[in-house]
Write a protein that holds these residues in place. Structure first.
Motif, PDB file in Angstrom:
ATOM      1  N   GLY A 218      15.377 -13.688   5.082  1.00 22.06           N
ATOM      2  CA  GLY A 218      15.100 -14.916   4.359  1.00 22.06           C
ATOM      3  C   GLY A 218      15.004 -14.764   2.856  1.00 22.06           C
ATOM      4  N   SER A 219      15.113 -15.890   2.159  1.00 24.35           N
ATOM      5  CA  SER A 219      15.096 -15.877   0.701  1.00 24.35           C
ATOM      6  C   SER A 219      13.716 -15.534   0.142  1.00 24.35           C
ATOM      7  N   THR A 220      12.648 -15.856   0.868  1.00 24.05           N
ATOM      8  CA  THR A 220      11.303 -15.524   0.386  1.00 24.05           C
ATOM      9  C   THR A 220      11.089 -14.014   0.384  1.00 24.05           C
ATOM     10  N   THR A 221      11.446 -13.359   1.473  1.00 26.97           N
ATOM     11  CA  THR A 221      11.303 -11.903   1.527  1.00 26.97           C
ATOM     12  C   THR A 221      12.292 -11.224   0.584  1.00 26.97           C
ATOM     13  N   ALA A 222      13.448 -11.853   0.365  1.00 27.38           N
ATOM     14  CA  ALA A 222      14.410 -11.314  -0.605  1.00 27.38           C
ATOM     15  C   ALA A 222      13.805 -11.304  -1.998  1.00 27.38           C
ATOM     16  N   SER A 223      13.014 -12.325  -2.308  1.00 30.36           N
ATOM     17  CA  SER A 223      12.349 -12.381  -3.610  1.00 30.36           C
ATOM     18  C   SER A 223      11.333 -11.247  -3.760  1.00 30.36           C
ATOM     19  N   ILE A 224      10.659 -10.900  -2.668  1.00 29.67           N
ATOM     20  CA  ILE A 224       9.711  -9.776  -2.700  1.00 29.67           C
ATOM     21  C   ILE A 224      10.465  -8.479  -2.994  1.00 29.67           C
ATOM     22  N   MET A 225      11.592  -8.293  -2.357  1.00 26.20           N
ATOM     23  CA  MET A 225      12.405  -7.105  -2.603  1.00 26.20           C
ATOM     24  C   MET A 225      12.894  -7.058  -4.046  1.00 26.20           C
ATOM     25  N   GLU A 226      13.205  -8.205  -4.584  1.00 25.49           N
ATOM     26  CA  GLU A 226      13.643  -8.277  -5.990  1.00 25.49           C
ATOM     27  C   GLU A 226      12.543  -7.803  -6.926  1.00 25.49           C
TER      28      GLU A 226
ATOM     29  N   GLU B  66       0.814  -1.214   0.000  1.00 24.91           N
ATOM     30  CA  GLU B  66       0.000   0.000   0.000  1.00 24.91           C
ATOM     31  C   GLU B  66       0.850   1.269   0.000  1.00 24.91           C
ATOM     32  N   LYS B  67       0.249   2.322  -0.494  1.00 27.16           N
ATOM     33  CA  LYS B  67       0.891   3.627  -0.488  1.00 27.16           C
ATOM     34  C   LYS B  67       0.905   4.186   0.941  1.00 27.16           C
ATOM     35  N   ASP B  68       1.947   4.924   1.274  1.00 28.27           N
ATOM     36  CA  ASP B  68       2.093   5.616   2.568  1.00 28.27           C
ATOM     37  C   ASP B  68       2.071   4.656   3.759  1.00 28.27           C
ATOM     38  N   VAL B  69       2.603   3.459   3.553  1.00 30.74           N
ATOM     39  CA  VAL B  69       2.766   2.485   4.630  1.00 30.74           C
ATOM     40  C   VAL B  69       4.240   2.106   4.701  1.00 30.74           C
ATOM     41  N   LEU B  70       4.819   2.138   5.894  1.00 31.31           N
ATOM     42  CA  LEU B  70       6.195   1.688   6.077  1.00 31.31           C
ATOM     43  C   LEU B  70       6.176   0.175   6.281  1.00 31.31           C
ATOM     44  N   TYR B  71       6.940  -0.537   5.462  1.00 31.18           N
ATOM     45  CA  TYR B  71       7.010  -1.994   5.564  1.00 31.18           C
ATOM     46  C   TYR B  71       8.349  -2.406   6.167  1.00 31.18           C
ATOM     47  N   ILE B  72       8.262  -3.187   7.231  1.00 31.35           N
ATOM     48  CA  ILE B  72       9.447  -3.821   7.813  1.00 31.35           C
ATOM     49  C   ILE B  72       9.568  -5.189   7.145  1.00 31.35           C
ATOM     50  N   VAL B  73      10.606  -5.380   6.352  1.00 31.76           N
ATOM     51  CA  VAL B  73      10.763  -6.611   5.570  1.00 31.76           C
ATOM     52  C   VAL B  73      11.796  -7.495   6.263  1.00 31.76           C
ATOM     53  N   GLY B  74      11.343  -8.644   6.709  1.00 28.45           N
ATOM     54  CA  GLY B  74      12.188  -9.539   7.488  1.00 28.45           C
ATOM     55  C   GLY B  74      13.209 -10.306   6.683  1.00 28.45           C
TER      56      GLY B  74
ATOM     57  N   LEU C 262      19.895 -11.598   5.081  1.00 31.58           N
ATOM     58  CA  LEU C 262      19.796 -12.063   6.459  1.00 31.58           C
ATOM     59  C   LEU C 262      19.645 -10.909   7.440  1.00 31.58           C
ATOM     60  N   GLY C 263      19.170  -9.769   6.929  1.00 33.03           N
ATOM     61  CA  GLY C 263      18.912  -8.612   7.764  1.00 33.03           C
ATOM     62  C   GLY C 263      17.495  -8.117   7.559  1.00 33.03           C
ATOM     63  N   VAL C 264      17.156  -7.013   8.205  1.00 31.28           N
ATOM     64  CA  VAL C 264      15.812  -6.441   8.149  1.00 31.28           C
ATOM     65  C   VAL C 264      15.881  -5.081   7.447  1.00 31.28           C
ATOM     66  N   ASP C 265      15.053  -4.911   6.409  1.00 29.34           N
ATOM     67  CA  ASP C 265      15.048  -3.689   5.609  1.00 29.34           C
ATOM     68  C   ASP C 265      13.718  -2.951   5.755  1.00 29.34           C
ATOM     69  N   LEU C 266      13.731  -1.652   5.441  1.00 29.12           N
ATOM     70  CA  LEU C 266      12.535  -0.822   5.529  1.00 29.12           C
ATOM     71  C   LEU C 266      12.201  -0.251   4.153  1.00 29.12           C
ATOM     72  N   VAL C 267      10.911  -0.368   3.781  1.00 30.95           N
ATOM     73  CA  VAL C 267      10.446   0.095   2.478  1.00 30.95           C
ATOM     74  C   VAL C 267       9.243   1.014   2.662  1.00 30.95           C
ATOM     75  N   TYR C 268       9.252   2.149   1.958  1.00 29.57           N
ATOM     76  CA  TYR C 268       8.130   3.094   2.013  1.00 29.57           C
ATOM     77  C   TYR C 268       7.859   3.602   0.603  1.00 29.57           C
ATOM     78  N   ASN C 269       6.634   3.436   0.149  1.00 27.04           N
ATOM     79  CA  ASN C 269       6.242   3.832  -1.207  1.00 27.04           C
ATOM     80  C   ASN C 269       7.207   3.269  -2.249  1.00 27.04           C
ATOM     81  N   ARG C 270       7.520   1.971  -2.053  1.00 31.70           N
ATOM     82  CA  ARG C 270       8.332   1.198  -2.997  1.00 31.70           C
ATOM     83  C   ARG C 270       9.765   1.719  -3.110  1.00 31.70           C
ATOM     84  N   ARG C 271      10.229   2.411  -2.099  1.00 36.64           N
ATOM     85  CA  ARG C 271      11.604   2.880  -2.044  1.00 36.64           C
ATOM     86  C   ARG C 271      12.261   2.385  -0.760  1.00 36.64           C
ATOM     87  N   LEU C 272      13.544   2.064  -0.846  1.00 34.14           N
ATOM     88  CA  LEU C 272      14.275   1.586   0.321  1.00 34.14           C
ATOM     89  C   LEU C 272      14.580   2.751   1.255  1.00 34.14           C
TER      90      LEU C 272
END
Length: 372
Positions: free
Chosen positions: A241-249, A231-239, A258-268
């Protein structure tokens, strides 16, 4: 009357919340403390030992001094026999090996230890298959099958063992990974050996399973779906693993496998975040959601490799804002079992219980229960 040994690795898991993916080695311990990490293994062990207070008349407990067991037992109100000696604040794997070796010589009924895969490896070096042991999970990486589901379950299993309700034992795998490679996003696991544990599959976690090629199509579809639905204007905490890595891809964003990333409006927004960084960042966003996957073969959602997403982070984000995605094969491999959580906070563990929609494909989901 059962004779029980109790060993705490006081630095187990210390690198988890500060994003170090492990705690093996003096240099990593030093860095973790510099980053503000706190020792949590004793707090987790206390949950187990408080449960044993109910049956203390049926127990004789042997432990190691100070932070390696004595302190936890005293806080739980348990009488103990203290063995050996340590240098407070400077314990090492060799201390764990010495403690377990002495307990093996005493021929105790069971040695209860607190830590992660590195600690299990130390216990194996000391006792082999000659002693019955059980792990209380407190490490960053727990691939081995010698641990109770969580500290609370460890206490329940110990009560059944002491009362003679669990009599049989079995050999289970001790796995360990190269932490240096792990920090580079490379998982290199090997079988280190076997330990003998109580044979009670309801209360002991499975060996972590890896990803097979048959999962590729499922992960491709679910990652496309999750990425498209963000969704727009939602901060996503991406956990992790390889499954979440695929989402980031699919978002065309760099990822810390193997770390935790933050995404907002499709930007890191930030990458490889610590617990402290997560707590500080989410204060500035109105809506926050967590995307996590499931540990293959074990069913864990929180508390295994993603300790940065701590109990406090989960409390602030809210149970209703957790998105779980996993391949269909990974879910089916649980054989109808539950998802599990082990945040180190009993209140949060209980709060997280209930049924969850697990995304397994494009618009396809399965409902699974979460238990603490």
């Amino acid at each position: 009357m059962k004779r029980l040994g109790f060993i705490v690795n006081p630095v187990a898991g210390i690198g988890g919340k500060v994003g170090l993916k492990g705690s093996d080695g003096a240099a990593i311990l030093k860095k973790a403390l510099e980053l503000g990490a706190v020792r949590e293994s004793g707090r987790k062990a206390l949950i187990t030992m408080k449960a044993l207070k109910e049956i203390e008349d049926e127990l004789i407990i042997y432990t190691w001094p100070g932070e390696m067991g004595e302190d936890v037992c005293r806080e739980a109100g348990l009488s103990v026999t203290v063995l050996g000696s340590i240098t407070p604040g400077h314990t090492t794997p060799e201390d764990t090996i010495r403690a377990a070796g002495q307990m093996k010589e005493l021929k105790l009924d069971l040695i209860l230890f607190v830590g992660g895969d590195g600690t299990a490896r130390n216990i194996l070096d000391a006792v082999g298959t000659e002693a019955v042991v059980l792990g209380i999970p407190a490490g960053c990486k727990i691939h081995s099958g010698v641990y109770a589901l969580n500290p609370k379950t460890a206490g329940n299993l110990m009560k059944e063992f002491v009362q003679g309700k669990v009599k049989e034992t079995k050999l289970c795998e001790v796995m360990d990974i190269d932490e240096d490679l792990f920090r580079q996003g490379i998982v290199s696991a090997r079988l280190y050996g076997y330990l003998r544990i109580p044979n009670e599959s309801r209360m002991v976690q499975n060996l972590k399973s890896g990803r097979g090629f048959s999962e590729s199509a499922s992960i491709e579809m679910l990652s496309n779906y999750v990425a498209n639905e963000m969704e727009k204007d939602v901060l996503y905490i991406v956990g992790t693993g390889s499954t979440t890595a695929s989402i980031m891809e699919k978002l065309h964003l760099p990822n810390t496998l193997l770390g935790v990333d933050l995404v907002y409006n499709r930007r890191l927004v930030a990458s490889d975040c610590t617990e402290r960084e997560l707590l500080e960042t989410i204060k500035h966003y109105d809506k926050v959601k967590i995307i996590v996957t499931v540990i293959g073969g074990q069913g864990y959602v929180f508390g295994r490799g993603n300790q940065q997403i701590s109990a406090e982070v989960i409390k602030r984000v809210g149970k209703e804002n957790i998105i779980i995605a996993a391949s269909k094969n990974k879910i089916l491999a649980l054989f109808g079992g539950s998802l599990h959580v082990d945040t180190g906070n009993e209140e949060v563990n209980h709060m997280l219980c209930g049924y969850y929609r697990v995304i397994v494909g494009y618009g396809e989901a399965m409902m699974l229960p979460m238990t603490d």
